[in-house]
Design an enzyme around this catalytic site. Structure first.
Site, mmCIF file in Angstrom:
data_model
loop_
_atom_site.group_PDB
_atom_site.id
_atom_site.type_symbol
_atom_site.label_atom_id
_atom_site.label_comp_id
_atom_site.label_asym_id
_atom_site.label_seq_id
_atom_site.Cartn_x
_atom_site.Cartn_y
_atom_site.Cartn_z
ATOM 1 N N GLU A 50 9.928 15.227 16.378
ATOM 2 C CA GLU A 50 10.329 15.176 14.976
ATOM 3 C C GLU A 50 9.498 16.172 14.178
ATOM 4 O O GLU A 50 8.275 16.115 14.170
ATOM 5 C CB GLU A 50 10.114 13.769 14.422
ATOM 6 C CG GLU A 50 10.649 13.596 12.995
ATOM 7 C CD GLU A 50 10.452 12.181 12.468
ATOM 8 O OE1 GLU A 50 9.386 11.600 12.772
ATOM 9 O OE2 GLU A 50 11.337 11.669 11.762
ATOM 10 N N GLU A 74 10.298 0.906 10.212
ATOM 11 C CA GLU A 74 11.273 1.981 10.064
ATOM 12 C C GLU A 74 10.528 3.253 10.403
ATOM 13 O O GLU A 74 9.636 3.669 9.627
ATOM 14 C CB GLU A 74 11.778 2.054 8.621
ATOM 15 C CG GLU A 74 12.465 0.797 8.115
ATOM 16 C CD GLU A 74 13.947 0.781 8.463
ATOM 17 O OE1 GLU A 74 14.573 -0.254 8.226
ATOM 18 O OE2 GLU A 74 14.469 1.790 8.978
ATOM 19 N N LYS A 92 0.859 -1.176 0.000
ATOM 20 C CA LYS A 92 0.000 0.000 0.000
ATOM 21 C C LYS A 92 0.894 1.225 0.000
ATOM 22 O O LYS A 92 1.748 1.385 0.870
ATOM 23 C CB LYS A 92 -0.933 0.038 1.215
ATOM 24 C CG LYS A 92 -1.942 1.211 1.082
ATOM 25 C CD LYS A 92 -2.541 1.689 2.378
ATOM 26 C CE LYS A 92 -1.729 2.695 3.158
ATOM 27 N NZ LYS A 92 -1.471 3.983 2.464
ATOM 28 N N CYS A 114 13.703 10.642 7.429
ATOM 29 C CA CYS A 114 13.575 10.069 8.766
ATOM 30 C C CYS A 114 14.839 10.249 9.593
ATOM 31 O O CYS A 114 14.793 10.370 10.816
ATOM 32 C CB CYS A 114 13.218 8.593 8.664
ATOM 33 S SG CYS A 114 14.222 7.716 7.465
#
Lengths: 503, 503
Positions: A401, A270, A194, A304
């Site tokens: 973040e 991840e 997906k 990331c």
């Protein structure tokens, strides 16, 4: 900062290369509409206009896709193909990606907003090299024969784990697709993938190439859709053996909690990061400014592993902060299709708003604004490159973040203390160190709790290099032979052998 | 037996493809004549006529080639290329071999005499897979980081061993070239290769493809020539780090003695064999006969691992011997270029004479000749397929490597005893077992001292499968990861790290 008129003057060029042809779902080797007939728009983050409508996968489509992958794995030719043949198909795919790189780069830049020059120079070569790398691994996945005690012929076989559900993000769509498909297919699994709702287009072009390469039907299935329905349903589907997800920590934790609802699943994740980049007193300041700029601003800060906590030694702090701000302000914001652009828009309005929220927090909580910090006015989900100095460890912008072009500069003086401060985070994805001193390099590298530590460089990615996080940054590693382990199950075989036979 | 007239009727087919264009030496990326202008003829073993003259490498040419390889290794771009880049060049070479497969198969059949159908299906196809296999390994061989005691950052690096001297035989020229070049290049070595004087042609065509693929000059150097001058000089050359030889045990032992005359060299050898094939009492006779026939007569018996000692259980012995002779006599001897041919000529008059000598010995020493055994009359270095039964362990034909289409059938009744008899040889290259009994399979397989044991199959070759000999059959293994290690040198690095740093 750049005036509005400059933006309006850049011409958008859409050759026929950029027309996204494929908008359907790819299930069992066929292109089809969603069962419920739903579609959704994918937005161009520069014009803020829809590029096109794509089919939206519903739960029924997920069922279809998983069934196709299940049958392909259990009964199709894929499971009986030699590893060499599987590898050859992956090579072929790598070659097709290389051959179609222009079109793919333009599609990627259009859907994601990143500069097409970067897509051509970085995303595309990494993508085809990943398929080629794993193409080479397929017939090299070995088990062991084992000198067990007793009259036994004992060995391990490494078998594909089965049907893998793979959910990929929007920041590096093509590359994230390759990081997932490459090892899964090399290992002999079948896949239901997906894609991110913000960036469905390039993955569908890859599906065309997968078909062209000759992969059997049902081995790869690609669904455009949303996490809350298709993604959630896929990751808990009882016919899925393995779940691999790249995205936010919040969603990752959810997937971890829910994944075993439909039976035990092997899960690799991840997730996010707040990576520390430590600039030591002996660093060449100009080199460090370049390294840390790349480490934070690459891909509009949507990485990331972005080095979003810059620990700079007090001896070089002032010079470093000033030069960083200057360098950051030189960014050229613009249309991804324009070769002069160095920074594109953020991927969506939602992201733009989120990032802006952090900038406001930064100002409120007392960080010193050295560059940017003004809201962007005009078309496109841009955020002006922003640099904060005098950031304290307990500020929001030092802990959460941001995933945008916002740099945090913090001061340190003691090396043991900076290791502690760097590790004081729920995250552990990456870290950077800039120093010439060999002893200091090892001292820091060995002390930092992070999955990848860069020394005197940053954002070096390659299919050969394992990548993943400590702590809340994830579970497991992608790339390298470790990436294969995610898709393999070990079977130990113990065969009795007759009494007189030699060990 | 086949009448002479049917041979004359078969048409010879020489398209323009068949003219071997390349006849020079390949040194430093250039095609050159030998330093002293010497040439030699390569003979067509079917017509007994010369095909063409090729340049004959003198010791001066060997010096030139080693210099080129040395320079390319020490100073050229090759050493600084990444594994990924080296692998990409090997992929290109593989694709070029596939593309030019027809021509290469024709050249091989012309120079060696083997049936062209086999050259296409076996030699060309396996060569392609071998280059591809090692292309995939180039960026995957790793060293280790090691938890040594003390304040150290300790690790191993795998570095290319340097300049490799490779000497290949005439029985499967192209494939032997691939088995040697591919791992050496994947590892980053440079090569000086001396081909067999009987079959210089296909290797030179591959040399052209190597240049076309884009390998830097001097990385591969190919010399046509003779063992006694060029070969001997090459293996002793002080500029060479590694010697790899495939050929007779006699020459292999010679090389072992001579190669380290002027400096220590790492040596790997693939030598002769007298492989036992054990047909157990429960074997399906029809299948076993087919297997045994293939295992001996393939490539006109010119295979190092040929199953040249057939141990057949007494319970099925008579039926087996009779049917084997019948099957052997059905061989269609003819021109390798004729698709109907199943057995081509031996490589040379010398070989033809030698094999005939063994046949005579067989008869003299009292073995029962069930088929063949008559000297071949007519053009072409043919030997009629010959089957000896009632062979005793101490007969010459049971001990020495014949390397021709001569089958030896021996009787056995006890399994422990047959293992002893099978192992009672200086050779140890291969062995075969036919049985359905799982216990018996392990009993025999574990007891046989041979580098490859085939169970219910034979002559399965693949780049994934390590191949090599015990005892006088050789040193080291080719193919698989082991094949790569022949061309690597391990460097252990121990770096001191500071007192406070973590292990």
């Amino acid at each position: 900062m750049l005036g509005k008129t400059f933006m309006q003057k850049t011409t958008r060029s859409f050759g026929s290369r950029a027309v996204p042809k494929q908008t359907q779902l790819f299930i069992d080797g066929q292109w089809c509409n969603s069962v419920k007939g739903g579609t959704f728009e994918t937005i161009d983050p520069f014009t803020e206009e829809p590029i096109t409508q794509v089919q939206r996968a519903s739960r029924e489509d997920v069922d279809k896709a998983v069934l196709a992958a299940r049958i392909a794995f259990d009964h199709g030719p894929w499971r009986r193909m030699s590893a060499t043949d599987r590898g050859n198909l992956l090579y072929r795919l790598g070659e097709l990606v290389e051959k179609n790189a222009e079109e793919l780069a333009y599609l990627e830049a259009l859907d994601n907003g990143k500069p097409v020059s970067v897509a051509k120079a970085a995303d595309l070569p990494l993508t085809w090299n990943t398929y080629k790398y794993y193409g080479g691994w397929a017939n090299k996945i070995t088990g062991d024969t084992i000198p067990a005690p007793g009259n036994f012929h004992a060995y391990t076989r490494r078998e594909p784990v089965g049907v893998a559900a793979q959910i990929i993000p929007w920041n590096f769509p093509l590359l994230m697709q390759a990081w997932k498909l490459g090892p899964a297919l090399a290992a002999g699994c079948t896949v239901v993938m997906k894609t991110a709702e913000q960036t469905p287009l390039s993955a569908l072009k890859i599906a065309e190439l997968i078909k062209e390469a000759g992969f059997p039907d049902g081995v790869v299935n690609i669904l455009s859709g949303f996490g809350e329905d298709a993604g959630a349903y896929l990751s808990t589907h009882s016919d899925v053996d393995k779940v691999a997800f790249t995205g936010s920590t919040a969603v990752g934790l959810q997937i971890m909690r829910n994944s075993s609802l439909g039976g035990l699943k092997r899960v690799t994740l991840e997730l996010g990061g707040k990576s520390a980049n430590i600039i030591c007193e002996d660093a060449d300041v100009d080199m460090a400014v370049q390294q840390s700029h790349l480490g934070l601003f690459f891909n509009q800060g949507q990485c990331c592993i972005a080095g979003s906590r810059l620990f700079v030694h007090d001896k070089i702090y002032d010079e470093f902060a000033e030069k960083s701000a200057k360098f950051a302000s030189e960014a050229k914001l613009g249309d991804s299709q324009d070769a002069a652009t160095t920074q594109g828009p953020q991927v969506s309005k939602e992201q733009q708003d989120t990032v802006w929220g952090y900038i406001e927090k930064g100002k409120k909580e007392g960080a010193t604004l050295l560059a940017g910090g003004e809201k962007y006015d005009g078309k496109g989900y841009f955020v002006k490159p922003t640099v904060f100095a005098d950031v304290q460890d307990d500020m929001t912008i030092a802990k959460e973040e941001i995933f945008g072009p916002v740099m945090q500069i913090m001061k340190f003086s003691d090396y043991d203390d900076v290791i502690d401060r760097a590790n004081r985070s729920e995250y552990g994805l990456g870290a950077g160190v800039v120093t010439k001193d060999i002893g200091r390099a090892f001292h820091l590298t060995n002390g930092l709790r992070a999955g990848t530590v860069y020394v005197n460089c940053y954002d070096v990615f390659d299919p050969t290099l394992p990548f993943g996080g400590y702590k809340n940054s994830g579970i497991g590693r992608e790339n390298g032979p470790q990436g294969l382990d995610n898709y393999l199950e070990t079977k130990t075989v113990i065969m009795s052998r007759p009494d007189g036979s030699l060990p | 037996m086949l009448a002479r007239s049917s041979f004359r009727n078969s048409k010879r087919f020489f398209g323009t493809r068949m003219v071997p264009k390349q006849t020079q030496l390949f040194i430093g990326g250039e095609w050159v004549n030998s330093a002293n202008g010497d040439t030699f003829e390569t003979i067509n073993p079917y017509t007994e006529e010369p095909i063409t003259s090729v340049q004959r490498a003198s010791v001066d040419d060997v010096d030139r080639a080693v210099d080129a390889a040395r320079k390319a290794f020490d100073h050229g771009p090759w050493r600084r290329m990444s594994g990924t880049e080296r692998g990409d060049l090997l992929f290109k070479l593989a694709e070029l071999i596939k593309k030019n497969g027809e021509e290469l198969a024709h050249l091989e059949a012309l120079d060696n005499g083997k049936p062209i159908t086999l050259a296409k299906i076996v030699d060309v196809s396996n060569s392609y897979q071998t280059y591809k296999y090692y292309a995939g390994f180039a960026n995957k061989f790793v060293g280790d980081t090691i938890p040594a005691p003390g304040n150290f950052h300790a690790y191993t690096r795998k570095e290319p061993v340097g300049v490799a001297a490779q000497i290949i035989p005439w029985n499967v020229p192209m494939l032997m070239q691939a088995w040697k070049l591919a791992p050496a290049l994947a590892a980053g070595c440079t090569v000086v290769m001396k081909t067999a004087e009987q079959t210089p042609l296909s290797a030179l065509r591959v040399g052209e493809l190597i240049k076309e693929a884009g390998f830097p000059d001097g990385v591969v150097n190919i010399l046509s020539g003779f063992g006694e001058d060029a070969g001997a000089h090459l293996v002793r050359h002080p500029g060479v780090d590694k010697v790899a030889f495939t050929g007779s045990t006699e020459v292999g032992l010679d090389i072992m003695r001579n190669s380290s005359t002027l400096g220590l060299k790492r040596v790997t050898l693939e030598l002769g064999g007298k492989s036992p094939f054990i047909i157990c009492e429960d074997a399906n006779i029809e299948e076993s006969i087919q297997q045994a026939n293939f295992a001996l007569f393939f490539n006109s018996g010119q295979v190092c691992v040929a199953a040249s000692r057939l141990f057949v259980h007494e319970k099925i012995y008579d039926e087996f011997a009779e049917k084997s002779a019948k099957l052997a006599s059905k061989a269609v001897l003819g021109n390798g270029l004729d698709p109907n041919t199943t057995q081509g000529p031996q490589i040379s008059k010398e070989q033809q004479d030698k094999i005939w000598g063994y046949i005579q010995k067989g008869k003299q020493e009292g073995a029962s000749c069930l088929t063949g055994g008559e000297e071949y009359e007519g053009k072409g270095f043919f030997v009629k397929p010959t089957v000896f039964a009632d062979v005793q362990d101490d007969m010459t034909i049971a001990k020495e490597e014949i390397f021709g289409p001569v089958m030896q059938i021996l009787k056995f009744s006890d399994y422990d005893d047959v293992i002893k008899r099978a192992n009672n040889t200086d050779y140890g290259l291969g062995a075969g077992v036919i049985t359905n009994d799982i216990g018996r399979a392990f009993h025999l397989t574990n007891g046989l001292r041979a580098g490859t044991v085939f169970v219910n199959c034979y002559d399965i070759f693949d780049p994934t499968l390590p191949f090599g000999g015990y005892k006088n059959s050789g040193l080291g293994r080719e193919n698989g990861l082991e094949g790569l290690e022949n061309y690597l040198e391990t460097k252990t690095v121990i770096m001191s790290r500071p007192e406070g740093s973590l292990p």
